[in-house]
Structures are given as C-alpha cells and as structure tokens.
Design an enzyme around this catalytic site. Structure first.
Site, mmCIF file in Angstrom:
data_model
loop_
_atom_site.group_PDB
_atom_site.id
_atom_site.type_symbol
_atom_site.label_atom_id
_atom_site.label_comp_id
_atom_site.label_asym_id
_atom_site.label_seq_id
_atom_site.Cartn_x
_atom_site.Cartn_y
_atom_site.Cartn_z
ATOM 1 N N PHE A 114 -26.582 41.787 11.573
ATOM 2 C CA PHE A 114 -27.747 40.966 11.902
ATOM 3 C C PHE A 114 -27.296 39.512 11.959
ATOM 4 O O PHE A 114 -26.282 39.146 11.363
ATOM 5 C CB PHE A 114 -28.843 41.151 10.837
ATOM 6 C CG PHE A 114 -30.136 41.687 11.400
ATOM 7 C CD1 PHE A 114 -30.211 42.963 11.927
ATOM 8 C CD2 PHE A 114 -31.299 40.901 11.407
ATOM 9 C CE1 PHE A 114 -31.409 43.454 12.442
ATOM 10 C CE2 PHE A 114 -32.495 41.385 11.912
ATOM 11 C CZ PHE A 114 -32.553 42.657 12.439
ATOM 12 N N GLN A 228 -39.821 29.363 12.598
ATOM 13 C CA GLN A 228 -38.717 30.056 13.267
ATOM 14 C C GLN A 228 -39.114 30.611 14.631
ATOM 15 O O GLN A 228 -40.094 31.346 14.738
ATOM 16 C CB GLN A 228 -38.237 31.215 12.399
ATOM 17 C CG GLN A 228 -37.135 32.031 13.061
ATOM 18 C CD GLN A 228 -36.441 32.942 12.071
ATOM 19 O OE1 GLN A 228 -36.947 34.004 11.741
ATOM 20 N NE2 GLN A 228 -35.313 32.514 11.571
ATOM 21 N N HIS A 230 -37.867 33.147 17.459
ATOM 22 C CA HIS A 230 -36.951 34.278 17.656
ATOM 23 C C HIS A 230 -36.509 34.216 19.112
ATOM 24 O O HIS A 230 -37.351 34.053 19.998
ATOM 25 C CB HIS A 230 -37.718 35.576 17.377
ATOM 26 C CG HIS A 230 -36.826 36.774 17.234
ATOM 27 N ND1 HIS A 230 -36.081 37.255 18.280
ATOM 28 C CD2 HIS A 230 -36.579 37.581 16.175
ATOM 29 C CE1 HIS A 230 -35.399 38.313 17.851
ATOM 30 N NE2 HIS A 230 -35.679 38.530 16.583
ATOM 31 N N LEU A 240 -41.958 41.322 20.271
ATOM 32 C CA LEU A 240 -40.583 41.149 19.813
ATOM 33 C C LEU A 240 -39.654 42.244 20.328
ATOM 34 O O LEU A 240 -39.987 43.420 20.259
ATOM 35 C CB LEU A 240 -40.572 41.189 18.283
ATOM 36 C CG LEU A 240 -39.193 41.125 17.642
ATOM 37 C CD1 LEU A 240 -38.640 39.719 17.704
ATOM 38 C CD2 LEU A 240 -39.239 41.599 16.205
ATOM 39 N N GLU A 243 -33.806 41.915 16.879
ATOM 40 C CA GLU A 243 -32.424 41.442 16.802
ATOM 41 C C GLU A 243 -31.448 42.616 16.697
ATOM 42 O O GLU A 243 -30.270 42.495 17.039
ATOM 43 C CB GLU A 243 -32.312 40.555 15.551
ATOM 44 C CG GLU A 243 -31.033 39.806 15.438
ATOM 45 C CD GLU A 243 -31.196 38.621 14.481
ATOM 46 O OE1 GLU A 243 -32.066 37.760 14.734
ATOM 47 O OE2 GLU A 243 -30.467 38.570 13.497
ATOM 48 N N ARG A 283 -30.927 32.458 14.460
ATOM 49 C CA ARG A 283 -32.014 32.376 15.438
ATOM 50 C C ARG A 283 -32.319 30.959 15.900
ATOM 51 O O ARG A 283 -32.665 30.740 17.055
ATOM 52 C CB ARG A 283 -33.275 32.975 14.825
ATOM 53 C CG ARG A 283 -33.107 34.444 14.600
ATOM 54 C CD ARG A 283 -34.281 35.041 13.869
ATOM 55 N NE ARG A 283 -34.064 36.474 13.770
ATOM 56 C CZ ARG A 283 -34.861 37.302 13.122
ATOM 57 N NH1 ARG A 283 -35.940 36.839 12.500
ATOM 58 N NH2 ARG A 283 -34.602 38.590 13.077
ATOM 59 N N HIS A 351 -41.928 33.215 15.516
ATOM 60 C CA HIS A 351 -41.774 34.497 14.845
ATOM 61 C C HIS A 351 -42.123 34.451 13.363
ATOM 62 O O HIS A 351 -42.680 35.396 12.816
ATOM 63 C CB HIS A 351 -40.324 34.943 15.015
ATOM 64 C CG HIS A 351 -40.020 36.302 14.485
ATOM 65 N ND1 HIS A 351 -40.750 37.419 14.838
ATOM 66 C CD2 HIS A 351 -39.052 36.742 13.633
ATOM 67 C CE1 HIS A 351 -40.245 38.481 14.219
ATOM 68 N NE2 HIS A 351 -39.239 38.094 13.478
ATOM 69 N N ARG A 386 -34.693 31.105 8.161
ATOM 70 C CA ARG A 386 -34.537 32.407 7.519
ATOM 71 C C ARG A 386 -33.543 33.255 8.288
ATOM 72 O O ARG A 386 -33.530 33.244 9.523
ATOM 73 C CB ARG A 386 -35.884 33.112 7.512
ATOM 74 C CG ARG A 386 -35.810 34.583 7.183
ATOM 75 C CD ARG A 386 -37.149 35.264 7.347
ATOM 76 N NE ARG A 386 -37.466 35.531 8.727
ATOM 77 C CZ ARG A 386 -37.561 36.754 9.268
ATOM 78 N NH1 ARG A 386 -37.351 37.820 8.521
ATOM 79 N NH2 ARG A 386 -37.863 36.917 10.519
#
Ligand SMILES: Cc1cc2nc3c(=O)[nH]c(=O)nc-3n(C[C@H](O)[C@H](O)[C@H](O)COP(=O)(O)OP(=O)(O)OC[C@H]3O[C@@H](n4cnc5c(N)ncnc54)[C@H](O)[C@@H]3O)c2cc1C
Length: 575
Positions: A114, A228, A230, A240, A243, A283, A351, A386
């Site tokens: 990730f 954030q 994304h 979404l 990821e 991100r 996100h 994050r």
C-alpha cells in the site's frame, strides 16, 4: 433512556468501542445511537485493507516510521508507537470474531503493498475489507446483552451540564420526536465529513455531525486543514477505485500513454509487480502530480473534467478477478467498461479527514465525559497525511481504547441530574423547533447553499491553496452561514423527513468547512496534504504544531499545540 455510556455511531469505531466497554463490565449499560442501520455506516465501503505487523519481514519500528514519514512529522509519535504495538492483536482478534482475512497458499495471512508502506503489511479480505470487518464487529456486538441500539436516530446535540457531558438529544427518524439519551459518558464515533467538498468518495451520510456537535459544545477540532485527496476516484460519481489496484501493479498514465510519476522524482518505473515508488507513493504526492499534469495539459478532458488513466490490463484477468473483483464490478457498472480490457478514467477526489475532535491517547477529549474515536476524532496518528489502510486499524485500536477509558471513567460518576437533563432537552427542543422543525418563512434552498459551500471549498481549500483564495472561501462561508438562518423547509411531516435531516447535516457541514478553511489560512507552510503555493516549504520552526480550532461568536479561533516527538527527528520527506 438512561445508560452508562452513550456511543454515537455504529460504524467500525462505534462498534469496537461498544464491545470493549461491554467486555470491561457486564453491569454497564451501553447504548449505540446511529443515524443509519449500523451495517450501512461508511466503514462498509472500505475496500483495500487494514495495516498491521503480522509478517516475518516486518517490524513495529518500520510501521511506526512509515506512518510518521507519511504524516510529514505531524503525528504524535507516542500515539503511533501505541498504535503499531496494539494493531496486530486487534487484527487477529477480528479474525477470531469472524473476519475472513485472505490467505496465501501456504495458509499464512496475505498482505498487500500500500502507498507509503515500506513492506507488504496491509491485510485484506479480497477488496471488500470494510464489509467483512463491519460484519464481524456487528455480529460480535449482538452477543452482548448490555449493548442496546437506537438505529435511525439522528443525534442533534451534546447535553452539557456544568462542564460535564451527560448525554445527547436525538431525533427519532421514524417518529420525528426528539428524545434524550442520557449517559455518564458519551463516545463520538460519527466518522468523517468529506461531503464539504463536491467530489468525494465519502457516502452522503458523511457530514461531520459529531465534529460539529463537539465543536458547538466547546471541544477543540484539531488539524482540520488536512484533507486527504485520493488520486484514483471515478470522475462524476467520485466512487473510489481502491489503492489495492495499484498495490496489485496498476499504472497511472497520462494522455500520451506516459507513466508520468517518474517525472516527479518517484521513478524510475519498473515492471516488477510491486513498485514501491511510482504508483505506490503517498496519496498527497500522487494527487499533486495529477494536478501538475493537468496544468501541463497532459490530462484527458471529459464530461466531468480532467482525468488520467489507471491501467490494469497488464495485471491480468486472473489477479483482477481474484483480488480486485469489486473494482471490476464498480467500473463495469459505473463507467460501462471492463478494466480487464480498457484503462479506467480516474481523478483525485476528497477521501479522508486527518483532523477531528482533539483527543488524548485514550480517546478522552477536553470536555469532561466526552470521548471520541475513528475518523471523527484526531488522536494524532495520521498527522498531515494518513497512509492508506492505517485507518481501519485505527478504528479498532482507538475504538477499543476509548471504550475501555469511558468504562473506567463512568465507574466513579454519579448519574446525570434529571432536572438538568430536562432543562437542557427543553432548550434543544426550542432550538430545533425554531430553526428546523417548525420553521416558518425562509427563502434559501438547502441544496443551493450546500453546492455553493462545496464549490467554495474546492476553490479555496483544495489540493493547492493560497492566501487570496482561502480568504475568499472564508468570506463565502460566513456569507453562507448568514443565509443558512433563512433556509426554507417545506416538508413538515414527521416520518423520515429528509428535508430536516439535510438541514441538520448542512448545519454540521458549514461548521466543519469553516474550521478547514480557517485552519488552512492560519498555517503558513506546506506540509502533507496542505500545500500552499505562497508558502511552498515545510516550516518546522513555526508549524511543527497541531492547529486547534475553537468556536467563537466571530468564527473559529485557531490556537496551536506542540507535536510529541519520541524517536524520529523531523527530516525531509523523500520517497
Ligand atoms: C470508499 C472508502 C474506502 C475506504 N477504504 C479504506 C481502506 O481500504 N482502508 C482503510 O484503512 N481506510 C479506508 N477508508 C477510510 C475508513 O474506511 C474510514 O475512515 C472509517 O471506516 C471510518 O469509520 P468510523 O467508524 O469512524 O465512521 P463510519 O463508518 O463513517 O461510521 C459513522 C457512524 O456514525 C453515525 N452518525 C454520523 N452522524 C450521526 C448523527 N448525527 N447521529 C447519529 N449517528 C450518526 C453513522 O450512522 C455511522 O454509524 C475508506 C473510506 C472510504 C470512503
């Protein structure tokens, strides 16, 4: 309705908190109040996975360091150290409760790469991780007779008596009646507020109600300027594309077919399945690269604005069907193409909110009797950005901590005073009647104010920010707050009145938007997701600090609180 602990929210954090409190003592009466049936909470839609150190090639030190780097050093390092230490136990516990983690052929837990994680540490249940996690938590919560639920009840305010939180008022959506749910402690687990922006992966219920209620009651909202984006949402809907699709080897390419991330110091590209730089950069950086490509004219233009391609064709049908079946399903249904054969159009979308209600490491806020956990809280583990897959685990670790802390707190507390509850409930009924339920006249449309707010937020508090545009956004928000007082509520019915819930949600959104915009204006540096073109560098001398936003009659007041550093001294964040 009187309980020992009242938990607002039936998502991952709320359910985990309830179970932890119930395990502390079977004598405690625990209520969960949720505006939707718990299984419809946003946690259900999480796809990619939950991070924790469970494999031999990983260490707690690596996980902590990745999280602190990802956070651009704004995370409190004592919190991160606690998080990584308690994460593995929580993830194993969750499997014992029924969460079917995907496994390798040798029987070991699978872990996928990730963004920003230096080794494979994201556990997953195919690409429906949130669904399985929430199911496991929900069915476990049902085993405890001392947990009672108030589903489809919309919490409107915290009740505060002489500085102590003694319960909440909630609008029962079936009956339209306002009820008091009293408790010796309240835990806010109401999730994020991505709906302050126009393009978001967040469900429409994510309107920051808990943050706004705590803020109105005098609690501080911390680090709200950090929002954030994304990098891979579907244009138009904002849905979404996880990821995990890049973790499984997907590429980002511009309209010339070029893997552009190599031009931004993230390269060189490699054809190995796991390419930790490039597409697995964090991100905030990937979203900025997209905007740079757009400014260079290298993005596609479509019906819903600019986009690039997420190409999964080389990953192959077997991996897509085995590990990303939901991605294929979503893209077929919502774009009308099959990612096995065609690249997916994607753009950055809002996100997650790193900020939230300020808590300490146990989930305790500055208001006596109020706790918070999950996305609505800011315990300071995510800092300025994050890392994906840390937050599902955060729900478990800090949901459990807040449940335990609240259980210990209530042991020494008197029951709330009945007369105080009655007086506070009357005041709240009057406020709700005059502003919403029995409001007469009014000319402003709720949807119109919401759309103007969302447009102003994207303009002034989006991926790139500067003083002039942020000031304009702050001014616009105070204009909208004024107009909100004159909203029109046509429907006066009592059963599932969506006009009233949208008005209540817009009220929350406006508070949240204001703290994001004012927090951003005050922070004169660039860090993590907060990028100012007028202050492009990180400034550790003045801003290695959390922002703390308090409500005043003249708008938000911003103060600062130092970051806790334990073992990792700030350095330049390079990938
Ligand atoms: C599409 C998507 C995919 C994601 N994927 C991942 C991932 O793979 N890995 C990862 O780590 N993170 C992921 N995230 C982030 C993560 O899922 C969320 O941060 C997390 O699930 C939030 O959980 P929560 O319990 O704090 O809140 P939620 O699950 O949002 O629950 C909030 C609860 O509060 C209740 N509530 C809210 N307002 C009120 C009110 N006024 N009155 C009463 N009840 C109220 C709601 O009814 C709900 O039960 C993803 C997020 C999204 C949007």
């Amino acid at each position: 309705m009187t309980h020992d602990i009242v938990i607002v929210g039936g998502g991952g954090a709320g359910l985990r908190a309830a179970i932890a409190a119930a395990e502390e003592s079977s004598n405690l009466s625990i209520a969960i109040v949720s505006k939707v049936y718990p299984m419809r909470s946003h946690t259900v839609s999480a796809e990619g996975g939950a991070a924790g150190v469970l494999r031999e090639d990983d260490t707690l030190e690596f996980h902590a360091k990745d999280t602190i780097f990802g956070a651009d050093f704004l995370a409190d390092q004592d919190v991160v150290e606690t998080f990584v230490k308690e994460a593995p136990g929580e993830l194993v516990q969750l499997e014992h409760w029924g969460c079917p983690w995907s496994r390798d052929p040798d029987g070991k837990l699978s872990a996928r790469p990730f963004g920003g994680m230096s080794v494979n540490r994201t556990l997953y249940a195919a690409d429906k991780t949130g669904f399985h996690m929430l199911h496991a938590l929900f069915q476990t919560s049902l085993k405890y007779e001392n947990i009672v639920r108030y589903d489809e009840c919309f919490v409107t305010s915290l009740l505060v008596d002489d500085g102590r939180v003694i319960g909440v008022t909630s609008l029962n959506l079936y009956t339209g009646k306002v009820e008091v749910v009293a408790g010796k402690a309240v835990i806010m687990c109401t999730g994020g507020g991505g709906r302050v922006f126009p393009f978001t992966t967040n469900a429409s219920i994510k309107t920051g109600d808990g943050m706004a209620a705590a803020y109105r009651a005098g609690a501080a909202l911390k680090d709200m300027e950090f929002v954030q984006y994304h990098p891979t949402g579907l244009p138009g809907t904002g849905i979404l594309i996880t990821e995990a699709s890049r973790g499984e080897g997907g590429w980002l390419v511009n309209k010339h077919g070029h893997r552009y991330l190599e031009d931004y110091g993230l390269g060189p590209p490699s054809d190995t399945p796991v390419n930790r730089k490039m597409e697995l950069g964090p991100r905030d950086i990937l979203s900025r690269c997209h905007m740079q490509e757009h400014m260079k004219g290298n993005t596609f233009e479509g019906e819903y604005g600019h986009y690039v391609h997420l190409d999964l064709r080389h990953v192959g049908r077997e991996v897509i069907d085995g590990k990303l079946p939901f991605v294929r399903e979503l893209v077929r249904n919502y774009v009308g193409i099959d990612p096995v054969y065609e690249p997916i159009p994607v753009r950055p979308v809002v996100h997650y909110m790193m900020g939230g209600i300020h808590t300490d490491i146990t989930g305790k806020t500055t208001l006596n009797g109020l706790y918070a956990a999950g996305e609505t809280a800011c315990v300071s583990m995510n800092g300025a950005n994050r890392l994906g897959s840390n937050s599902l685990t955060e729900l478990l670790v800090f949901g459990a901590r807040s449940g335990r802390a609240a259980a210990q707190f209530v042991a020494g507390q008197q029951a709330p005073s009945a007369s105080a509850l009655e007086a506070l409930a009357k005041d709240e009924q009057r406020r709700l009647d005059s502003n919403f339920m029995k409001k007469e006249g009014g000319t402003e449309e709720i949807a119109q104010i919401r759309e103007e707010m969302q447009a102003a937020m994207e303009e002034g508090a989006g991926i790139y920010r500067d003083e002039t545009r942020m000031k304009a956004t702050c001014d616009k928000l105070s204009e909208l707050r004024g107009r909100f007082a004159n909203i029109k509520i046509v429907d006066k019915s009592e059963v599932f009145n969506t006009g009233i819930t949208s008005a209540l949600e817009l009220d929350s959104l406006l508070h949240v938007a204001e703290t994001v915009a004012h927090g951003a204006l005050s922070r004169k540096e660039s860090r993590g997701s907060h990028t100012r073109t007028d202050f492009p560098d990180r400034d550790d001398v003045n801003y290695l600090q959390h922002s703390m936003c308090y409500q005043t009659p003249d708008g938000p007041r911003v103060e600062y609180l130092p970051v806790t550093i334990t073992r990792w001294q700030p350095e330049e964040r390079k990938y």
